[in-house]
Design a protein around this motif. Structure first.
Motif, PDB file in Angstrom:
ATOM      1  N   LEU A   1       0.838  -1.199   0.000  1.00  0.00           N
ATOM      2  CA  LEU A   1       0.000   0.000   0.000  1.00  0.00           C
ATOM      3  C   LEU A   1       0.876   1.254   0.000  1.00  0.00           C
ATOM      4  O   LEU A   1       0.635   2.204  -0.759  1.00  0.00           O
ATOM      5  N   LEU A   2       1.888   1.236   0.845  1.00  0.00           N
ATOM      6  CA  LEU A   2       2.773   2.402   0.911  1.00  0.00           C
ATOM      7  C   LEU A   2       3.512   2.592  -0.407  1.00  0.00           C
ATOM      8  O   LEU A   2       3.664   3.721  -0.890  1.00  0.00           O
TER       9      LEU A   2
ATOM     10  N   PHE B   1      -1.439  -4.360  -9.059  1.00  0.00           N
ATOM     11  CA  PHE B   1      -1.531  -5.802  -9.304  1.00  0.00           C
ATOM     12  C   PHE B   1      -1.318  -6.565  -7.999  1.00  0.00           C
ATOM     13  O   PHE B   1      -2.081  -7.457  -7.639  1.00  0.00           O
ATOM     14  N   LEU B   2      -0.289  -6.176  -7.283  1.00  0.00           N
ATOM     15  CA  LEU B   2       0.015  -6.895  -6.048  1.00  0.00           C
ATOM     16  C   LEU B   2      -1.075  -6.691  -5.007  1.00  0.00           C
ATOM     17  O   LEU B   2      -1.397  -7.596  -4.234  1.00  0.00           O
ATOM     18  N   LEU B   3      -1.661  -5.492  -5.000  1.00  0.00           N
ATOM     19  CA  LEU B   3      -2.694  -5.233  -4.009  1.00  0.00           C
ATOM     20  C   LEU B   3      -3.984  -5.974  -4.342  1.00  0.00           C
ATOM     21  O   LEU B   3      -4.646  -6.528  -3.466  1.00  0.00           O
ATOM     22  N   ILE B   4      -4.334  -5.955  -5.616  1.00  0.00           N
ATOM     23  CA  ILE B   4      -5.568  -6.647  -5.989  1.00  0.00           C
ATOM     24  C   ILE B   4      -5.448  -8.131  -5.712  1.00  0.00           C
ATOM     25  O   ILE B   4      -6.383  -8.777  -5.263  1.00  0.00           O
TER      26      ILE B   4
ATOM     27  N   ALA C   1      -6.531  -9.315 -10.841  1.00  0.00           N
ATOM     28  CA  ALA C   1      -5.250  -8.624 -10.772  1.00  0.00           C
ATOM     29  C   ALA C   1      -4.529  -8.717 -12.095  1.00  0.00           C
ATOM     30  O   ALA C   1      -3.955  -7.746 -12.594  1.00  0.00           O
ATOM     31  N   ARG C   2      -4.583  -9.922 -12.662  1.00  0.00           N
ATOM     32  CA  ARG C   2      -3.861 -10.114 -13.917  1.00  0.00           C
ATOM     33  C   ARG C   2      -4.447  -9.248 -15.021  1.00  0.00           C
ATOM     34  O   ARG C   2      -3.726  -8.629 -15.798  1.00  0.00           O
TER      35      ARG C   2
ATOM     36  N   LEU D   1      -7.465   2.768  -4.251  1.00  0.00           N
ATOM     37  CA  LEU D   1      -7.044   2.723  -5.652  1.00  0.00           C
ATOM     38  C   LEU D   1      -8.188   3.049  -6.597  1.00  0.00           C
ATOM     39  O   LEU D   1      -8.045   3.829  -7.525  1.00  0.00           O
ATOM     40  N   HIS D   2      -9.311   2.419  -6.336  1.00  0.00           N
ATOM     41  CA  HIS D   2     -10.329   2.424  -7.372  1.00  0.00           C
ATOM     42  C   HIS D   2     -11.357   3.513  -7.190  1.00  0.00           C
ATOM     43  O   HIS D   2     -12.349   3.551  -7.886  1.00  0.00           O
ATOM     44  N   SER D   3     -11.120   4.357  -6.228  1.00  0.00           N
ATOM     45  CA  SER D   3     -12.002   5.509  -6.158  1.00  0.00           C
ATOM     46  C   SER D   3     -11.187   6.781  -6.173  1.00  0.00           C
ATOM     47  O   SER D   3     -11.445   7.680  -6.952  1.00  0.00           O
TER      48      SER D   3
END
Lengths: 112, 124, 158, 93, 973, 542
Positions: free
Chosen positions: E119-120, E150-153, E166-167, E250-252
């Motif tokens: 996240l950081l 990608f890693l977060l999802i 993620a992919r 991320l997505h907002s």
């Protein structure tokens, strides 16, 4: 002389190429040997074809008339390396036969 | 250091020529026999013409030629003669015995038998 | 010290034949011959015992003559081609000697002589199987070989 | 005169040896058995050696001698190995 | 303020440092340590942002520059203006809230450090995008956000949906990133710089450049993929498999905003053309409408929010496409607003999910009684999303409607915009309403995975509270809350073009208000109309439910990147040797002849130099034998080997004939050794049966014919070139130097040998290394050698002979072979010293006459070989202990030591020294260091050759042992 | 007298050669001593290469010309140290130490004479990089190849032997091409020295020149086989994926050797003069097709090893295309790319082995081979037991991700920088206002596509490997196996951070290469050490 030599090189190349395109390992090794003969003669011939003028200095010969020693030295090296690689390929084909059980280059019996 | 060949004494030239040609012709006859004789055991005899007289004649020719030509005693060709004489029989013996074995194994009636077990194998 | 003196001498001669007859090469050749003699010694071969070595030239002379003769006879046979009678055949030759050197020399002689070929030696029966190109009389052949070569060989090596 | 004799003899001898080699190689091609081919190879070696010696005479040089000597001394090794292979199926046991 | 630039560096670097730090917290038992790290870092960044504010007001810019790749204009340039500032603040602020939220959201079993580390890092990358002052640097951070997202999802990678989502996200945004890079490169090509400031300053030049269109397309591809715009929108709903804090962040608020951020960033440079309007407007409007439409029919809470995000981003894109400054202001404003309400909604959805265990709206209902506070907050936030007055969403939406009715470009697209806007507005009301109504009202939920939902801990709710309050404040008193910051941001983007605008709630009765009203009423009506359908329907919009971008994308991806690729690989590649060699030979043939063809080769006039008949006959023979070898190699191996020997012999005679005695000797020796080697190998090859010639198919025939043609052409080509080159004398070659100086400077009369050991001694050194390494390889390989089953047995000949010996009572086993070798072995043994002498002879004369270390070494090894032949391996090794490896080692060392000896005298490696030694009795003896070198060669050759031969020969013994072992094993059984 | 430091030029060849000679005296059982010698020698190499690199990045264009045997340039063999060769030496040494350390964990004990072959491989590589003579190049090519044959077969097993046989067969044919090419060049130009050849080119008559071109063409094929140009490259993925991990790790530079030689010769011979731009189109076209093939292969690979093998082709294809474009600035970017991709691929190959160790399939194959082909006389192979470190999986995953990022050319590692450097030189700020040609557009599209393909393939495979099978046990990995991988990856990071200085070096190197006259002059002017005591001038019988 040049004519004969170049024809000879051609014939050996042709046979060698034909053989390395065959599926059996033994054919390939024979083909490689033939090809290396051809290539050795080719290198040798590049220096020009002179009969009876070996590049060995003696008191009464003009050095410039002697055969070109450089291709000879190159061929000598090439012969040695060719010998080594032939030996290696032979052993590898033996190992491959031992492991795959047949002597097809791709390790399978092909239904021709 | 080498005598020009036109300066060779005639006797030497003739001697060289005779020995050389004699050796060569016998060798040729030998190989012709090798080609034409019908069975392997007969063919075995033919090449020995080359290894005996063929080599001998040529050696002698060479010795004469170089000895006369350099006016020194050059006989190192004799070594070739010795080695050929000593080594060729090895091949012939081994090969003849191998042929015998193979013929017997195949049950060939022409060869004298010491009944070996039959079986076929042609590594050829 | 010098395991095979005759051999060393021969090798020295060979060296000088190859390199030329000079003092330097005499020394060098002796050194090489000496070393090569030791190399052979490491193989531990049976040592030949030459009893009557002076008979060797006689043997050599006989062989040269025989080779000369048989050369021509075989050449004649070949030239005759199909017209010649098919007279080749096998002989079983009993040999007395077991000395490998004697056998080796005999083998060399028989093989070098055109017209006869050494096929097989049987150590149990002490026989040699020969093949002869122009076999008219077996016994004559056997006798010839025994008289001309084997006797001499026995004298030289035993 | 001696030059002519020598030259003729040498070239004739060379030709003959070459011819002999061809004949031997015919047997080599024709076989019929492996032993014939091996003998043919041996013959080829001998003839080649003689050809080289003759070539040496023709050129009047001794530098080709070693090549001939090598054949004479070591040429048999290859054929001996082949013969042993025929007999035992294995060259070095 | 001199400290300013370093603030920038810190802002970007701190998150990465924090990320590393928390990655190294391996002890997962403590949940608070990583949280503390993350929170501290984020808070610091936020503080730094606030600190930096004075530097960016009034169009000021904070810059930091460090050289990175100055040759190509890529520098580590950071740059913060008002726009960047407001975005950084947004990122860090929401980041802080998300960290707080995640502290409570993440479960005990999740690896917390990893989460915060990613996240950081993501936050760092995002900040990097925002403050990049170099467009390439921006691309760098851009791709980094893709990677970290990608890693977060895929944080819950046990879950297949997370992996796939993620992919897909990575694939699409990654491709977009590549396109963006190309676009940036093109920008660089046009303007000659990657510096953002300079690029922004040369907008007119860019727009007039012929490369403008491709540049635009590439950059738009980057931006639109990132912001999930149609037709690349489908990755976003799939990314909802991520943990909710990630979605919220991320997505907002952040990553999806990167696309529109970039569009705003480059707005001065790229906007204002018809292409810009058309491409962007089309994508934006479609996204706006479709996103809203799709959102209505989602059954997943987060799915609904995701599609609504898509729709809102479409709105922003549409605004930006218009090219008017006022629209840009609206866009920036809406970005901020959207971030606040959408983040809070995501978090609310997360709480619901957390408490009930499901996000399926078909199962949720009546949660108001369990989660009163959360429900209230969510309702306010959705009202903002729907554009209800007194909330921030209303303000920016009103601005959008106002812009929509304006005419910007004369086009059908522009004309339909008001209708599209209104319709989309109505849709957004519908889905907002649905969200609230379905989840919070209605009967008690039944069959929830978690039975008794209750309010979350207070601090988990706090972020939502905070954001909702912001929504309210901005919505009610925009002019004293957001206005100054917005002004700063707008100033920095639009500069002189900054328009007059007012952030008032009330602008009087006008068309935008009417549109708002229509949208509100229409939205409610729609919801009422389809409520029942929605309660039970399947996931996804009606009519086109089957048509899912995700599925299409995956199908295409699988087809292109897997099926087609595999098909193509098998078509244009091969794993077999034969076709490979065929290609290689063919290409070699072309490479040799094409240059001649292109150059229009003309042969020199043919000079017939005469033919020696003997030589000609010889080569008739040679050619015949090589043809025969080619013919026989398949079924008659031994015969082919014999033929090969014949060819070798002819080659060797040729060498003698054409003045190369050295070559002839070497060739002969090699010939002998090779023959024995191959024979040794033949033992392990099965016999081939010529009688089993099977039917040849037509294809096989064709293949053979092709090979034949290729072989013949190669032969002809080679003849041709060989003839051409042979008839040209070598031009003033280096050869003459060697011939002239070999004796005077090299001290040898055999020029070939002098070249080998002196002039080009280094070649020889390499060559012996080759020989040595091959010997080692052979040895290594054969140590593990195991023959195939059919050559495992004792050769048939030996079996027959052994049986014969057994059957005869008077014979002992092995008699046959003993008799067989009795006489020959005597001769072979006695040849041993002779051959050694000859080897020494060859060695000693090498420098002056044909010979030398190599041929001597081979001769020596033949001497050894002969002993093996005569007596067998056991016999020979009982008597002569050859240590081939020692020979090789000593040889190599000798050769090298000779070479290095020259160093002591101050000469380069391998410099040779030569003098005559006056020995007593013997006289003058030539002594060259080259001879010492040759000695090394000699020893190495002996060692290697013997090693190879012996390794092969040993196989027979080994197999015997193996056979015995196996027999013993069989008996045990 | 010459300075001692001058001898440093030849040290990269002699040190490993000496080490390999010493290794021959040690028994197979003295494994520790063998490893020590090998490691020390390789460390030495790194040091020497570093010093040489330092010399090269100094003010002089040429670190030096070394006249072997004290013979002047066209006659004797010369070693030439310039920026390019120093770079390649350093690269080889770094890969060498990484692969060697990796092998110490277990691979070096899986067959005889690993270390000797390894050292000889390094000697061959270094020789090929340093030499300024065509035939000597052949010889060192062969040294390198012969050692690579041995290493390729190291560890035995059916797959390896079959792949090794193909590899050997193909390379034997390549060696024949090499010989034909060199001899044609000698026959037409009368020299073997590269610099001398370049100097002589203008004076060669046209009909000779044609043959020389034919020779150069055939020679080129030999190098292209090594570099892996389609359709000469089919052996490469199979061979590289079949080789044992440390071997594949060092093999990563072998294909670059082909590129190196092509770069060197094209810049030297075909830069300007009568053969200007010879073969450039062939390179361009070939590179393009190779790249496409590599992309397809990367996508189509199921096994990681083949994926890595095809990545080699991708990088070769890219480099060949850039060489075909034959533009100075682009080439310097390509040089950076070469370095970066070599590190990447090397690390990747080693990593693959570690990753696949955890998977059952791989482990089974290994076990079967060990059981079936291990021999009685094999002195007990002690399976070096790795400890299941905490976080092993995480570190492996991280390394894998780094490899993926590098292969796809994503930031922040050097893959991105390298791609950027090439692309920007073609159409970015490095080439202001130069409108991109069709070739450049194609190249850009292909480079981007290759990145995309790597991305797709790596995520697909990575997800399957790391996340797909939960039951897969954590592989036993030793620290000395992980360290080399991380070392190489760290190097790519360094390359990113120091992109500026690195690029500066590449730039200088390419500029020097682009000016062959300086190279030629340096070789021709190299002086012999005077005071050589010569033998009698009279030729005669002694």
């Amino acid at each position: 002389m040049e004519l004969i030599l170049s024809l000879a090189i051609g014939v050996m190349t042709g046979c060698g190429v034909w053989l390395i395109l065959r599926p059996r390992t033994y054919q390939v090794i024979v083909g490689l040997s033939l090809l290396s003969y051809a290539v050795n003669l080719f290198i040798f011939g590049v220096g020009g074809v002179k009969s009876n003028m070996p590049p060995i200095l003696a008191g009464d010969v003009l050095p410039a008339t002697l055969a070109d020693p450089v291709p000879q030295a190159l061929v000598l090296t090439a012969i040695v390396i060719g010998f080594a690689t032939t030996a290696l390929f032979l052993v590898v084909l033996l190992a491959s036969r031992g492991l795959t059980g047949n002597d097809h280059v791709d390790g399978r019996e092909e239904q021709r | 250091m080498m005598l020009p060949i036109s300066d060779f004494p005639l006797w030497a030239a003739i001697a060289v020529a005779i020995f050389l040609l004699l050796g060569a012709i016998l060798t040729l006859i030998g190989t012709i026999g090798f080609l034409r004789l019908p069975s392997f055991y007969e063919r075995l005899h033919a090449p020995t013409l080359g290894t005996s007289w063929g080599v001998g004649g040529t050696m002698v020719a060479s010795i004469i030629f170089f000895t006369v030509g350099t006016e020194r005693f050059i006989i190192h060709e004799i070594l070739i003669g010795i080695f050929v004489t000593v080594t060729t029989p090895i091949t012939f013996m081994l090969l003849a015995r191998a042929a015998l074995h193979r013929d017997r194994a195949e049950g060939d009636q022409q060869v004298p038998h010491k009944i070996e077990v039959s079986g076929t194998r042609d590594p050829n | 010290m010098l395991p095979f003196p005759i051999l060393t001498f021969c090798l020295m001669m060979m060296w000088m034949l190859l390199n030329g007859f000079t003092l330097g090469h005499l020394i060098l050749g002796s050194l090489v011959g000496f070393a090569a003699g030791w190399a052979l010694a490491s193989l531990r071969p049976e040592k030949p015992r030459l009893k009557k070595w002076y008979l060797l030239p006689k043997l050599a002379a006989i062989v040269v003559v025989d080779i000369f003769r048989s050369n021509f006879s075989v050449a004649r046979l070949i030239v005759m081609g199909k017209k010649r009678p098919n007279s080749s055949g096998f002989i079983l030759l009993p040999v007395q000697t077991e000395n490998p050197f004697a056998l080796a020399v005999l083998a060399v002689i028989l093989t070098s002589t055109p017209g006869s070929a050494w096929l097989e030696y049987d150590s149990r029966n002490k026989t040699v199987l020969l093949h002869v190109l122009d076999l008219i009389d077996r016994d004559e052949w056997v006798a010839m070989i025994k008289n001309r070569y084997e006797v001499l060989l026995l004298e030289i090596f035993e | 005169m001696s030059a002519i004799i020598l030259l003729t003899a040498v070239s004739l001898a060379q030709l003959i040896f070459a011819l002999a080699m061809v004949i031997a190689s015919v047997r080599m091609l024709r076989g019929p058995r492996a032993q014939d081919r091996i003998i043919a190879l041996d013959t080829l070696y001998i003839n080649a050696m003689l050809l080289l010696v003759t070539f040496g005479i023709g050129t009047g040089r001794t530098v080709y001698f070693e090549a001939a000597l090598v054949i004479g001394m070591l040429g048999f090794v290859a054929t001996v190995a082949m013969a042993k292979f025929l007999m035992r199926g294995e060259v070095i046991e | 303020m001199t400290l300013g630039p370093y603030i920038l560096v810190l802002i970007v670097l701190l998150p990465f440092i924090g990320s590393l730090a928390s990655a190294f917290i391996l002890n997962t038992t403590s949940r608070d340590l990583p949280v503390a790290v993350a929170a501290t870092v984020t808070a610091c960044c936020l503080a730094l942002c606030i600190l930096a504010y004075p530097n960016v007001v009034d169009g000021n810019v904070l810059r930091f520059e460090a050289e990175w790749l100055p040759q190509f204009g890529l520098n580590f340039t950071l740059r913060m203006d008002g726009f960047a500032w407001i975005f950084s603040t947004l990122i860090t602020a929401i980041g802080l809230l998300v960290v707080l939220y995640a502290r409570y959201y993440m479960s005990e079993d999740d690896p917390i450090p990893r989460f915060f580390s990613f996240l950081l890092a993501f936050m760092g990358a995002m900040l990097g995008i925002v403050v990049s002052g170099n467009v390439i640097l921006l691309s760098v951070f851009w791709e980094l956000t893709s990677i970290f997202s990608f890693l977060l999802i895929s944080y819950w990678h046990q879950n297949a949906a997370a992996r796939d989502g993620a992919r897909m996200a990575l694939t699409i945004t990654g491709i977009g990133g590549f396109c963006l890079l190309v676009g940036m490169l093109l920008l660089g090509n046009i303007t000659g710089t990657y510096d953002l400031d300079k690029i922004l300053a040369s907008g007119d030049m860019i727009r007039e450049h012929p490369l403008y269109l491709p540049t635009l397309i590439f950059i738009l591809l980057g931006a639109l993929t990132k912001s999930a715009q149609f037709p690349f929108h489908f990755w976003l709903p799939n990314a909802m498999a991520a943990p909710t804090p990630v979605s919220a962040f991320l997505h907002s608020a952040t990553m999806v905003k990167a696309g529109v951020f970039l569009l705003v960033r480059l707005w001065p440079a790229l906007s204002g053309t018809y292409e810009w309007f058309f491409l962007l407007g089309l994508a934006g409007m479609l996204t706006l409408l479709l996103g809203a439409y799709f959102a209505i029919f989602q059954q997943d809470l987060k799915g609904l929010l995701a599609y609504s995000t898509i729709s809102h981003l479409g709105l922003i894109t549409t605004l930006l496409s218009l090219g008017s400054p006022l629209a840009t202001v609206a866009a920036i404003f809406h970005m901020l607003n959207h971030a606040t309400f959408k983040a809070s909604l995501f978090m609310a959805a997360g709480i619901i999910d957390h408490e009930t265990g499901t996000r399926d709206m078909r199962r949720l209902s009546g949660l108001l009684r369990y989660l009163p506070i959360t429900a209230t907050l969510a309702m306010v936030a959705s009202a903002a999303m729907a554009g209800v007055p007194l909330l921030n969403g209303f303000l920016s939406k009103e601005m959008f409607f106002a812009e929509a009715v304006e005419t910007h470009a004369d086009s059908w697209l522009d004309r339909i915009l008001p209708y599209v806007a209104t319709l989309a507005g109505a849709f957004s009301v519908t889905y907002s309403l649905r969200f609230i109504h379905t989840v919070f009202f209605g009967p008690k939920p039944e069959g929830l995975p978690k039975s008794e939902p209750h309010e979350p801990p207070h601090w988990m709710r706090f972020p939502i509270e905070f954001l909702v309050i912001v929504c309210l404040i901005v919505g009610i008193v925009p002019s004293i809350s957001i206005a100054p910051f917005l002004a700063t941001a707008v100033m920095s983007v639009l500069g002189a073009k900054t328009p007059e605008y007012s952030l008032a709630i009330w602008h009087g009765f006008n068309i935008p208000l009417l549109m708002s009203a229509i949208a509100l009423i229409g939205g409610v009506l729609i919801y009422v109309a389809i409520r029942r359908y929605l309660a039970t329907c399947e996931d996804g919009p009606p009519f086109i439910r089957r048509l899912r971008g995700q599925r299409i994308f995956e199908r295409v991806l699988v087809a292109v990147s897997w099926r087609w690729a595999r098909w193509a690989e098998s078509r244009i590649g091969t794993r077999n040797l034969q076709p490979q060699l065929r290609w290689i030979v063919f290409i070699g043939f072309l490479a040799g002849l094409l240059p001649l063809w292109f150059a229009g080769f003309e042969a020199r006039p043919f000079v017939f130099t005469g033919v020696d008949p003997a030589f000609a006959i010889l080569w008739v023979l040679g050619a015949g034998m090589s043809l025969a070898a080619a013919y026989l190699a398949k079924y008659h191996r031994l015969a082919a080997l014999v033929m090969l020997g014949g060819v070798g012999l002819v080659v060797c005679i040729t060498f003698v004939w054409l003045s190369a005695p050295d070559l002839a000797i070497t060739q002969l020796l090699v010939e002998v050794v090779t023959t024995v080697l191959i024979l040794l190998g033949l033992r392990w090859l099965p016999k081939r049966n010529a009688l089993l010639v099977d039917q040849m198919t037509i294809r096989a025939r064709a293949r053979r014919f092709r090979d034949l043609v290729l072989a013949v052409s190669c032969g002809i080509g080679m003849s041709f070139i060989a003839f051409a080159v042979m008839t040209m004398p070598v031009p003033d070659a280096i050869a003459n130097y060697f011939l002239e100086n070999a004796y005077s400077e090299g001290g040898g009369r055999n020029v070939v040998n002098v070249i080998l050991v002196d002039f080009r001694g280094f070649d020889t050194m390499g060559e012996i290394a080759v020989l040595g390494v091959v010997a080692l390889t052979v040895y290594a390989l054969l140590r593990r050698f195991r023959p195939a089953a059919d050559s495992f047995a004792v050769p048939e000949q030996q079996r027959i002979q052994a049986r014969f010996d057994e059957e005869q009572p008077e014979r002992a086993p092995g008699d046959t072979v003993r008799d067989y070798l009795l006489v020959p072995s005597v001769i072979m043994q006695w040849m041993f010293p002779v051959i050694i002498t000859f080897a020494v002879y060859l060695f000693m004369r090498g420098h002056d006459m044909p010979g030398g270390g190599f041929s001597a070494g081979l001769t020596m090894s033949i001497a050894f070989l002969l002993q093996y032949l005569a007596g067998g391996t056991r016999w020979a090794e009982d008597r002569i202990r050859i240590l081939p490896l020692r020979w090789m080692g000593v040889g190599l060392l000798t050769a090298m030591a000779t070479g290095m000896g020259a160093w002591l005298l101050g000469y380069p490696f391998l410099t040779s020294h030569f003098r005559y030694l006056d020995l007593p009795l013997v006289g003058k003896v030539p002594a060259a260091t080259a001879l010492l070198f040759d000695l090394g060669v000699f020893m190495l050759v002996v060692g290697s050759t013997v090693l190879i031969l012996v390794a092969l020969a040993h196989q027979s013994i080994r197999i015997n042992r193996l056979r015995a072992m196996e027999a013993a094993k069989a008996e045990e059984r | 007298m010459i300075q001692w430091s001058h001898h440093l030029i030849i040290a990269p060849i002699l040190v490993p050669l000496l080490a390999s000679a010493l290794l021959l005296f040690l028994d197979e059982r003295q494994r520790v001593a063998k490893a020590m010698i090998s490691v020390i020698s390789t460390l030495f190499l790194v040091l020497i290469a570093f010093i040489l690199l330092k010399i090269e990045s100094g003010p002089n264009d040429f670190g030096g010309v070394y006249l072997l045997g004290n013979w002047a340039a066209p006659f004797g063999i010369v070693l030439v140290l310039d920026g390019l060769s120093a770079l390649m030496l350093f690269l080889a040494a770094l890969l060498g130490i990484a692969a060697l350390v990796f092998s110490l964990a277990r691979w070096h004990a899986k067959g005889a004479h690993f270390h000797s072959m390894f050292q000889l491989l390094l000697a061959g590589l270094n020789g090929a990089f340093l030499t300024g003579d065509l035939f000597n190049l052949f010889v060192f090519f062969e040294v390198m190849l012969a050692a690579s044959y041995g290493l390729m077969l190291h560890g035995s097993g059916p797959l390896r032997v079959k792949a090794g046989m193909h590899y050997i067969a193909v390379n034997l044919v390549a060696a024949l091409f090499f010989l034909i090419g060199v001899s044609l060049i000698y026959g037409t130009a009368g020299t073997l020295n590269m610099a001398d050849l370049a100097a002589r080119l203008p004076q060669i008559e046209p009909d000779r020149l044609m043959l020389l071109q034919a020779g150069a063409g055939v020679l080129g094929v030999a190098f292209l086989i090594k570099a892996g140009m389609w359709p000469l490259c089919f052996w490469l993925p199979t061979a590289y994926s079949a080789a044992s991990a440390p071997v594949a790790g060092i093999f990563a530079i072998l294909s670059k050797l082909g590129i190196y030689v092509i770069l060197r010769l094209t810049m030297l011979l075909f830069g300007d003069g009568p053969l200007d731009g010879f073969g450039a189109n062939a390179l361009l076209l070939g590179g393009m097709v190779t790249l496409i093939y590599g992309i397809i292969g990367v996508l189509a690979s199921q096994a990681l090893g083949r994926l890595a093998g095809y990545s080699v082709l991708v990088s070769s294809g890219t480099l060949l295309m850039v060489l075909g474009i034959n533009d100075g600035v682009v080439s310097s970017g390509a040089l950076l790319y070469l370095v970066s991709s070599t590190f990447t691929i090397s690390a990747f190959f080693m990593l693959i082995e570690l990753v696949e160790r955890g998977q059952d399939a791989g482990a089974n194959v290994l076990a079967v081979t060990m059981e079936a082909y291990g021999e009685g006389d094999e002195e007990g192979i002690d399976e070096a037991e790795g400890v299941t470190m905490p976080g092993t999986m995480a570190i492996l995953g991280l390394c894998f991700a780094a490899c993926g990022i590098l292969l796809a050319g994503l930031p922040p590692l050097s893959g991105f920088i390298a791609k950027f450097a090439m692309l920007t030189a073609m159409l970015g700020a490095g080439a202001i206002g130069v409108p991109p040609t069709a070739a450049i557009w194609t190249l850009i599209v292909l480079v981007i596509l290759s990145g995309v393909a790597s991305l797709i393939a790596m995520t697909r495979v990575g997800i399957r490997t790391f996340w797909g099978s939960l039951e897969g046990t954590v592989p036993r990995v030793l620290v000395i196996e992980l360290t080399p991988v991380m070392f190489l990856l760290a190097l790519t990071l360094l390359l990113t951070v120091w992109a500026g200085p690195a690029m500066q070096y590449m730039d200088t190197t390419i500029r020097t290469l682009g000016n062959p006259a300086s190279y030629i002059e340096a070789v021709q002017k190299a002086y012999r050490v005077p005071g050589y005591q010569s033998a009698p001038t009279q030729v005669g019988d002694p």
